[in-house]
Scaffold this motif. Sequence first.
Motif, PDB file in Angstrom:
ATOM      1  N   PRO A  13       0.821  -1.215   0.000  1.00  0.00           N
ATOM      2  CA  PRO A  13       0.000   0.000   0.000  1.00  0.00           C
ATOM      3  C   PRO A  13       0.854   1.262   0.000  1.00  0.00           C
ATOM      4  CG  PRO A  13      -0.754  -1.564   1.667  1.00  0.00           C
ATOM      5  CD  PRO A  13       0.573  -2.058   1.177  1.00  0.00           C
ATOM      6  N   THR A  14       0.328   2.313  -0.579  1.00  0.00           N
ATOM      7  CA  THR A  14       1.005   3.602  -0.571  1.00  0.00           C
ATOM      8  C   THR A  14       1.246   4.048   0.866  1.00  0.00           C
ATOM      9  OG1 THR A  14      -0.064   4.224  -2.648  1.00  0.00           O
ATOM     10  CG2 THR A  14       0.871   6.004  -1.310  1.00  0.00           C
ATOM     11  N   GLY A  15       2.463   4.463   1.139  1.00  0.00           N
ATOM     12  CA  GLY A  15       2.809   4.908   2.486  1.00  0.00           C
ATOM     13  C   GLY A  15       3.329   3.816   3.391  1.00  0.00           C
ATOM     14  N   SER A  16       3.213   2.557   2.963  1.00  0.00           N
ATOM     15  CA  SER A  16       3.713   1.449   3.774  1.00  0.00           C
ATOM     16  C   SER A  16       5.232   1.357   3.659  1.00  0.00           C
ATOM     17  CB  SER A  16       3.091   0.131   3.324  1.00  0.00           C
ATOM     18  OG  SER A  16       3.723  -0.967   3.972  1.00  0.00           O
ATOM     19  N   SER A  17       5.871   1.016   4.774  1.00  0.00           N
ATOM     20  CA  SER A  17       7.323   0.823   4.768  1.00  0.00           C
ATOM     21  C   SER A  17       7.687  -0.656   4.727  1.00  0.00           C
ATOM     22  CB  SER A  17       7.940   1.469   6.018  1.00  0.00           C
ATOM     23  OG  SER A  17       7.419   0.858   7.197  1.00  0.00           O
ATOM     24  N   ALA A  18       6.707  -1.509   4.449  1.00  0.00           N
ATOM     25  CA  ALA A  18       6.966  -2.950   4.432  1.00  0.00           C
ATOM     26  C   ALA A  18       7.884  -3.336   3.280  1.00  0.00           C
ATOM     27  CB  ALA A  18       5.648  -3.719   4.321  1.00  0.00           C
ATOM     28  N   ALA A  19       8.766  -4.283   3.562  1.00  0.00           N
ATOM     29  CA  ALA A  19       9.621  -4.900   2.541  1.00  0.00           C
ATOM     30  C   ALA A  19      10.430  -3.903   1.718  1.00  0.00           C
ATOM     31  CB  ALA A  19       8.768  -5.774   1.619  1.00  0.00           C
ATOM     32  N   PRO A  20      11.153  -2.972   2.357  1.00  0.00           N
ATOM     33  CA  PRO A  20      12.000  -2.065   1.577  1.00  0.00           C
ATOM     34  C   PRO A  20      13.186  -2.807   0.975  1.00  0.00           C
ATOM     35  CG  PRO A  20      12.452  -1.796   3.908  1.00  0.00           C
ATOM     36  CD  PRO A  20      11.281  -2.735   3.802  1.00  0.00           C
ATOM     37  N   ARG A  21      13.597  -2.398  -0.205  1.00  0.00           N
ATOM     38  CA  ARG A  21      14.725  -3.054  -0.877  1.00  0.00           C
ATOM     39  C   ARG A  21      15.937  -2.145  -1.002  1.00  0.00           C
ATOM     40  NH1 ARG A  21      13.313  -4.785  -6.438  1.00  0.00           N
ATOM     41  NH2 ARG A  21      15.190  -6.052  -6.264  1.00  0.00           N
ATOM     42  N   TRP A  22      15.829  -0.917  -0.519  1.00  0.00           N
ATOM     43  CA  TRP A  22      16.933   0.022  -0.704  1.00  0.00           C
ATOM     44  C   TRP A  22      18.090  -0.240   0.254  1.00  0.00           C
ATOM     45  CZ3 TRP A  22      17.830   2.798   3.714  1.00  0.00           C
ATOM     46  CH2 TRP A  22      16.754   2.992   4.597  1.00  0.00           C
ATOM     47  N   PHE A  23      17.850  -0.994   1.323  1.00  0.00           N
ATOM     48  CA  PHE A  23      18.905  -1.329   2.284  1.00  0.00           C
ATOM     49  C   PHE A  23      19.179  -2.821   2.160  1.00  0.00           C
ATOM     50  CE2 PHE A  23      21.016  -2.227   6.217  1.00  0.00           C
ATOM     51  CZ  PHE A  23      21.601  -1.041   6.634  1.00  0.00           C
ATOM     52  N   ASN A  24      20.280  -3.168   1.510  1.00  0.00           N
ATOM     53  CA  ASN A  24      20.566  -4.570   1.227  1.00  0.00           C
ATOM     54  C   ASN A  24      21.044  -5.321   2.466  1.00  0.00           C
ATOM     55  OD1 ASN A  24      19.913  -5.004  -1.474  1.00  0.00           O
ATOM     56  ND2 ASN A  24      21.809  -4.057  -2.193  1.00  0.00           N
ATOM     57  N   LEU A  25      20.424  -6.455   2.705  1.00  0.00           N
ATOM     58  CA  LEU A  25      20.847  -7.371   3.761  1.00  0.00           C
ATOM     59  C   LEU A  25      21.103  -8.722   3.112  1.00  0.00           C
ATOM     60  CD1 LEU A  25      18.200  -6.447   6.481  1.00  0.00           C
ATOM     61  CD2 LEU A  25      20.605  -5.767   6.456  1.00  0.00           C
ATOM     62  N   GLY A  26      22.334  -9.189   3.201  1.00  0.00           N
ATOM     63  CA  GLY A  26      22.678 -10.468   2.594  1.00  0.00           C
ATOM     64  C   GLY A  26      22.039 -11.630   3.330  1.00  0.00           C
ATOM     65  N   ASP A  27      21.932 -12.757   2.641  1.00  0.00           N
ATOM     66  CA  ASP A  27      21.260 -13.922   3.218  1.00  0.00           C
ATOM     67  C   ASP A  27      21.949 -14.407   4.493  1.00  0.00           C
ATOM     68  OD1 ASP A  27      19.442 -13.873   1.117  1.00  0.00           O
ATOM     69  OD2 ASP A  27      20.664 -15.208  -0.121  1.00  0.00           O
ATOM     70  N   ARG A  28      23.280 -14.482   4.487  1.00  0.00           N
ATOM     71  CA  ARG A  28      23.992 -14.946   5.686  1.00  0.00           C
ATOM     72  C   ARG A  28      24.059 -13.854   6.745  1.00  0.00           C
ATOM     73  NH1 ARG A  28      29.322 -16.324   4.997  1.00  0.00           N
ATOM     74  NH2 ARG A  28      29.485 -15.107   3.094  1.00  0.00           N
ATOM     75  N   ASP A  29      24.133 -12.614   6.309  1.00  0.00           N
ATOM     76  CA  ASP A  29      24.132 -11.486   7.239  1.00  0.00           C
ATOM     77  C   ASP A  29      22.832 -11.441   8.041  1.00  0.00           C
ATOM     78  OD1 ASP A  29      24.924  -8.981   8.394  1.00  0.00           O
ATOM     79  OD2 ASP A  29      23.769  -7.924   6.871  1.00  0.00           O
ATOM     80  N   LEU A  30      21.736 -11.881   7.435  1.00  0.00           N
ATOM     81  CA  LEU A  30      20.449 -11.880   8.130  1.00  0.00           C
ATOM     82  C   LEU A  30      20.503 -12.678   9.427  1.00  0.00           C
ATOM     83  CD1 LEU A  30      17.940 -12.276   5.159  1.00  0.00           C
ATOM     84  CD2 LEU A  30      18.004 -10.374   6.786  1.00  0.00           C
ATOM     85  N   ALA A  31      21.320 -13.722   9.463  1.00  0.00           N
ATOM     86  CA  ALA A  31      21.399 -14.549  10.672  1.00  0.00           C
ATOM     87  C   ALA A  31      21.841 -13.723  11.878  1.00  0.00           C
ATOM     88  CB  ALA A  31      22.356 -15.717  10.442  1.00  0.00           C
ATOM     89  N   THR A  32      22.772 -12.801  11.662  1.00  0.00           N
ATOM     90  CA  THR A  32      23.221 -11.934  12.757  1.00  0.00           C
ATOM     91  C   THR A  32      22.075 -11.078  13.270  1.00  0.00           C
ATOM     92  OG1 THR A  32      25.485 -11.862  11.897  1.00  0.00           O
ATOM     93  CG2 THR A  32      24.824 -10.076  13.369  1.00  0.00           C
TER      94      THR A  32
END
Length: 251
Positions: free
Chosen positions: A103-122
């Motif tokens: 939806p407009t105005g939602s901050s869900a699932a932003p892609r501008w800040f990259n988080l790597g798959d293994r980095d996500l574990a941290t």
Amino acid sequence: MNPESNSEPTQIAVVSGGVGAARFLAGLIDAIDELDEVDSAAAITAVVNTGDDCTLHGLSISPDLDTVTYTLAGAIDPERGWGLVDESWRAMQSLERYESVRPTGSSAAPRWFNLGDRDLATHFFRTARLAEGASLTEVTDEIRRAWQVPVRLVPMADGPVRTIVTITDEQGHAVEVSFQDYFVRLRHSVPVTSVRFEGAAELAVDARRALETAHTVVIAPSNPIVSIGPIRALPGVDHLLADRRENTVAV
């Protein structure tokens, strides 16, 4: 060097940001055998900036702490200077599916800040431990030990501090944004008129102890405004460093 040990007194306290401080600390570890005054890398404590911490996807992210951790663990991506080497990005790529229904105005699932798959574990681990009631100091030490980092790492504060940047938008209006919005989303490409730090946090107990008791305090080569600035903005830090002028050096 035993990464499990926190019993040695801090002989060098390093006031640290991210990339520059991480590389400085790596060099300091390499030179440790030539420093007669320092027994081992375990006697070094890095007091690390958390002013650019943020929450994305519901996850607690500490960019400078993670950059220092990954660098000293020999796992940093050497080309980017952040994130893990040989990283994959499937989770971020999968978020594209949801852009059409967000939806407009939602901050869900932003892609501008990259988080790597293994980095996500941290970030998963940090977020869960904080939710369990652990302090950021405790969680940071757990992550450090998991990565077998010999230098002790402590966040500057256990409470939240946010770096707020005032920029000039396309219409010439002054707008306040978070540091990550400015630095990553906007690619630090817009004029900045001021920077301030928001939050009622105090210097963390372990950070204060390191700065007060270390034989030498080193201010690492880090951005003086957005990396060292948030640490200095905490109550009493400038006074503490001024009192230790004879034992403090800025690189």
